[in-house]
Design an enzyme around this catalytic site. Structure first.
Site, PDB file in Angstrom:
ATOM      1  N   ASP A  13      23.216  47.215  44.700  1.00 31.63           N
ATOM      2  CA  ASP A  13      23.771  46.385  45.768  1.00 31.63           C
ATOM      3  C   ASP A  13      23.889  44.925  45.327  1.00 31.63           C
ATOM      4  O   ASP A  13      22.909  44.320  44.896  1.00 31.63           O
ATOM      5  CB  ASP A  13      22.866  46.486  46.999  1.00 31.63           C
ATOM      6  CG  ASP A  13      23.646  46.444  48.283  1.00 31.63           C
ATOM      7  OD1 ASP A  13      24.232  45.387  48.583  1.00 31.63           O
ATOM      8  OD2 ASP A  13      23.685  47.464  48.989  1.00 31.63           O
ATOM      9  N   SER A  63      28.125  45.455  52.493  1.00 28.49           N
ATOM     10  CA  SER A  63      27.410  46.719  52.267  1.00 28.49           C
ATOM     11  C   SER A  63      27.867  47.834  53.194  1.00 28.49           C
ATOM     12  O   SER A  63      27.965  48.993  52.788  1.00 28.49           O
ATOM     13  CB  SER A  63      25.904  46.501  52.408  1.00 28.49           C
ATOM     14  OG  SER A  63      25.451  45.625  51.405  1.00 28.49           O
ATOM     15  N   HIS A 124      29.610  40.571  59.638  1.00 28.36           N
ATOM     16  CA  HIS A 124      29.053  41.131  60.874  1.00 28.36           C
ATOM     17  C   HIS A 124      29.935  40.805  62.075  1.00 28.36           C
ATOM     18  O   HIS A 124      29.833  41.460  63.122  1.00 28.36           O
ATOM     19  CB  HIS A 124      27.647  40.578  61.124  1.00 28.36           C
ATOM     20  CG  HIS A 124      26.647  41.075  60.134  1.00 28.36           C
ATOM     21  ND1 HIS A 124      25.907  42.216  60.328  1.00 28.36           N
ATOM     22  CD2 HIS A 124      26.291  40.607  58.911  1.00 28.36           C
ATOM     23  CE1 HIS A 124      25.133  42.420  59.277  1.00 28.36           C
ATOM     24  NE2 HIS A 124      25.351  41.459  58.405  1.00 28.36           N
ATOM     25  N   ARG A 154      24.460  32.799  55.556  1.00 27.75           N
ATOM     26  CA  ARG A 154      24.115  33.856  54.595  1.00 27.75           C
ATOM     27  C   ARG A 154      25.392  34.466  54.030  1.00 27.75           C
ATOM     28  O   ARG A 154      25.523  34.660  52.833  1.00 27.75           O
ATOM     29  CB  ARG A 154      23.262  34.909  55.305  1.00 27.75           C
ATOM     30  CG  ARG A 154      22.702  35.998  54.427  1.00 27.75           C
ATOM     31  CD  ARG A 154      21.857  36.916  55.297  1.00 27.75           C
ATOM     32  NE  ARG A 154      21.436  38.096  54.587  1.00 27.75           N
ATOM     33  CZ  ARG A 154      20.231  38.279  54.068  1.00 27.75           C
ATOM     34  NH1 ARG A 154      19.334  37.320  54.156  1.00 27.75           N
ATOM     35  NH2 ARG A 154      19.919  39.407  53.466  1.00 27.75           N
ATOM     36  N   ASP A 155      26.324  34.787  54.912  1.00 30.65           N
ATOM     37  CA  ASP A 155      27.653  35.222  54.480  1.00 30.65           C
ATOM     38  C   ASP A 155      28.618  34.039  54.466  1.00 30.65           C
ATOM     39  O   ASP A 155      29.834  34.213  54.318  1.00 30.65           O
ATOM     40  CB  ASP A 155      28.173  36.322  55.409  1.00 30.65           C
ATOM     41  CG  ASP A 155      27.290  37.560  55.361  1.00 30.65           C
ATOM     42  OD1 ASP A 155      26.886  37.946  54.246  1.00 30.65           O
ATOM     43  OD2 ASP A 155      26.991  38.124  56.425  1.00 30.65           O
ATOM     44  N   ARG A 192      16.837  43.466  61.141  1.00 25.11           N
ATOM     45  CA  ARG A 192      17.065  44.922  61.136  1.00 25.11           C
ATOM     46  C   ARG A 192      15.851  45.670  60.585  1.00 25.11           C
ATOM     47  O   ARG A 192      15.951  46.832  60.210  1.00 25.11           O
ATOM     48  CB  ARG A 192      18.320  45.267  60.331  1.00 25.11           C
ATOM     49  CG  ARG A 192      18.238  44.945  58.863  1.00 25.11           C
ATOM     50  CD  ARG A 192      19.488  45.384  58.127  1.00 25.11           C
ATOM     51  NE  ARG A 192      19.419  44.938  56.746  1.00 25.11           N
ATOM     52  CZ  ARG A 192      20.473  44.748  55.969  1.00 25.11           C
ATOM     53  NH1 ARG A 192      21.692  44.954  56.442  1.00 25.11           N
ATOM     54  NH2 ARG A 192      20.337  44.357  54.722  1.00 25.11           N
ATOM     55  N   PRO A 263      27.221  47.304  62.898  1.00 24.39           N
ATOM     56  CA  PRO A 263      26.135  47.795  63.758  1.00 24.39           C
ATOM     57  C   PRO A 263      24.719  47.429  63.346  1.00 24.39           C
ATOM     58  O   PRO A 263      23.880  47.170  64.207  1.00 24.39           O
ATOM     59  CB  PRO A 263      26.300  49.323  63.701  1.00 24.39           C
ATOM     60  CG  PRO A 263      27.671  49.567  63.207  1.00 24.39           C
ATOM     61  CD  PRO A 263      27.999  48.412  62.316  1.00 24.39           C
ATOM     62  N   ASP A 264      24.417  47.442  62.049  1.00 21.87           N
ATOM     63  CA  ASP A 264      23.000  47.512  61.670  1.00 21.87           C
ATOM     64  C   ASP A 264      22.165  46.348  62.181  1.00 21.87           C
ATOM     65  O   ASP A 264      21.029  46.533  62.628  1.00 21.87           O
ATOM     66  CB  ASP A 264      22.831  47.697  60.158  1.00 21.87           C
ATOM     67  CG  ASP A 264      23.491  46.617  59.323  1.00 21.87           C
ATOM     68  OD1 ASP A 264      24.400  45.934  59.835  1.00 21.87           O
ATOM     69  OD2 ASP A 264      23.125  46.459  58.140  1.00 21.87           O
ATOM     70  N   ARG A 265      22.705  45.141  62.149  1.00 22.62           N
ATOM     71  CA  ARG A 265      21.928  43.985  62.605  1.00 22.62           C
ATOM     72  C   ARG A 265      22.129  43.692  64.097  1.00 22.62           C
ATOM     73  O   ARG A 265      21.542  42.746  64.623  1.00 22.62           O
ATOM     74  CB  ARG A 265      22.253  42.751  61.757  1.00 22.62           C
ATOM     75  CG  ARG A 265      21.718  42.832  60.342  1.00 22.62           C
ATOM     76  CD  ARG A 265      21.824  41.504  59.610  1.00 22.62           C
ATOM     77  NE  ARG A 265      21.344  41.604  58.247  1.00 22.62           N
ATOM     78  CZ  ARG A 265      20.065  41.497  57.879  1.00 22.62           C
ATOM     79  NH1 ARG A 265      19.130  41.314  58.797  1.00 22.62           N
ATOM     80  NH2 ARG A 265      19.719  41.581  56.610  1.00 22.62           N
TER      81      ARG A 265
END
EC number: 5.4.2.12
Length: 516
Positions: A13, A63, A124, A154-155, A192, A263-265
């Site tokens: 990753d 990711s 996100h 962060r992004d 997360r 979705p994940d965060r």
């Protein structure tokens, strides 16, 4: 039953490829295993960004998109692209779930609360989607419209939120209704890994109006955070409230629209807001009965709330297809990337297929991963080597999280250590693959760690890159990898190595030509 010789896909990753040596943690690291592979094994570079993975041209990959594309074996038009299109053609403003939530608040004289990562990152969320929602709510007649802005860094560059917050303030000023009600860094709001103490900070500022700090405007609150030494990601919860205004909190009967599309965060803060049986932390007496909570996309199958953009069917993904042929498979990762090798790799599907095993290795409990750049790579490797040597699996999918998670810190020396930790792991894994006469494909879902400083902004480069990633074939068999590929071609290539036909749903191409 004879022992199986697995095909092992190793997703490193955040491990991108750059010819540029400056600020390149891959170049600076001691990587004897990788260097030898690049010299001696068939290899090529593949695309992980923009239109190659169903994103707008020039948009960095991430990711979720990367693992979805790998597992699907085709270009999947991502939520970002779908929502952009719906805004441009006008469908966004008549989306039935958004309309119901807004109109309910109007009819009952309640507030519309808009949550989301206010960022140009496009990973996100995208700030344009939040601005569009503000406009939609006000233009439909909502009188109480509040934005709870989660900050990125962060992004996006570590200190880049001011322009986004200023634009939000300008949008509200132009409309003459609504305002930013709170700001908080994504470190708190978008956890997360079940760090509920962080999530509670974000919950409290939105629900109880309690926070360590307050400010008259969002930009003022951000500047104060910078003075405290906090970058966007780590901005502490701040109530935004003018001198003649009341603190705007989420109350009974209000509507809440969460604009994150990844979705994940989004799951943890969503569960804190709407789950009746929530146990992550004590919500106290003030937990509101939200009338309408809208997920922009499906955050999890067990989150019972309307979805503005339901998932599109991704039948015959790699996992589903090989399970249908009676093959066995293993998915393995540490916590930070576990959802990626399972949920996202299966096309946003929570199902565990027949013959599919999963191993979750806990990520270390540290504040930020630069403090432990090796993360849980040694433990993942222990489990992976055992699985390879077990003879149980036809295919194994493994993610090493280090280069992405540490790359996001922007700290070069830590990133170098992350790359080196992955190289050590590679050596151990490939020795096991060789021992059982298996085969391996090594790639990444996107770049990050090869580009650690942004000379344009003069800040650390904490976000992903748009650079290509390696694709390496490790086997006792000889072969050649074609150039010009993308992540959509990974699954078809694995199927070719497994001597399985490619299903019609997979429109990617096999990149390998075997010799002899």
């Amino acid at each position: 039953m004879s022992a199986k010789k697995p095909v092992v896909l190793l997703i490193l990753d955040g491990y991108g490829y750059s010819e540029r040596t400056k600020y390149n943690a891959v170049y600076a690291a001691q990587t004897p295993v990788y260097d030898n592979l690049w010299k001696t094994c068939p290899n090529t570079l593949i695309d992980t960004s923009g239109m190659a993975v169903g994103l707008p041209a020039g948009q960095m990959g991430n990711s979720e998109v990367g693992h979805t594309t790998i597992g699907a074996g085709r270009v999947v038009y991502q939520s970002f692209t779908r929502i952009n299109k719906s805004i441009s053609d006008g469908d966004f403003f008549t989306n039935p779930e958004y309309v119901k939530a807004i109109d309910s608040a109007i009819a009952n004289d309640r507030a519309v609360h808009i949550l989301g990562l206010l960022s140009e990152g496009g990973v996100h969320s995208h700030q344009d989607h939040l601005y569009a929602m503000i406009n939609m709510a006000v233009e439909r007649g909502a009188k109480q419209v509040y934005l709870h802005a989660f900050l990125d860094g962060r992004d996006t560059p570590p200190r880049s939120a001011e322009a986004s917050l200023q634009k939000a303030q300008d949008v509200f000023a132009k409309l003459g209704t609504g305002r930013v009600a709170s700001i908080v860094g994504r470190y708190f709001a978008l956890d997360r890994d079940n760090r509920w103490d962080r999530v509670k900070t974000a919950y409290d500022v939105m629900v109880t109006g309690e926070a360590e700090f307050d400010a008259l405007t969002a930009v003022d609150g951000l500047k104060a955070a910078y003075e405290r030494g906090e970058n966007d990601e780590f901005v502490k919860a701040t109530v935004i409230c003018g001198e003649d205004e009341e603190v705007a909190t989420i109350n009974d009967g209000d509507s809440v629209i969460f604009m994150n599309f990844r979705p994940d965060r989004a799951r943890e803060i969503t569960r804190a807001l709407i789950d009746e049986n929530f146990t992550g932390f004590d919500r106290g007496e003030t937990h509101p009965a939200i009338a309408h909570f809208v997920q922009t996309t499906e955050y999890a199958s067990d989150i019972k709330a309307p979805i503005a953009f339901p998932p599109e069917d991704l039948s015959n993904s790699f996992g589903e297809y090989i399970a249908g042929l009676g093959k066995t498979q293993l998915r393995i990762a540490e916590t930070e990337k576990y959802a990626h090798v399972t949920f996202f790799f299966n096309g946003g599907n929570e199902v565990v297929y027949p013959g599919e095993d999963r191993i979750l290795v806990p990520s270390p409990k540290v504040a930020t991963y630069d403090l432990q750049p090796e993360m849980s790579a040694p433990e993942v490797t222990d489990k992976l080597v055992e699985a390879i040597e077990s003879g149980k699996y036809d295919a194994i999918i493994c993610n090493y999280a280090n280069c992405d998670m540490v790359g996001h810190s922007g700290l070069f020396d830590a990133a170098v250590k992350a790359v080196e930790a992955v190289d050590v792991a590679l050596g151990r894994v490939l020795a096991a693959v060789k021992k059982v006469d298996g085969e391996a494909l090594i790639t990444a879902d996107h770049g990050n760690v090869e580009e650690m400083f942004d000379e344009e902004t003069g800040q650390p480069h904490t976000q992903h890159s748009t650079l290509p990633v390696p694709f390496i074939f490790v086997s006792s068999r000889k072969g050649k990898l074609a150039s010009g590929g993308s992540l959509a071609d990974v699954a078809p290539t694995i199927l070719a190595l497994m001597d399985l036909p490619q299903p019609k749903e997979m429109t990617g191409r096999n990149l390998i030509t075997l010799e002899g």
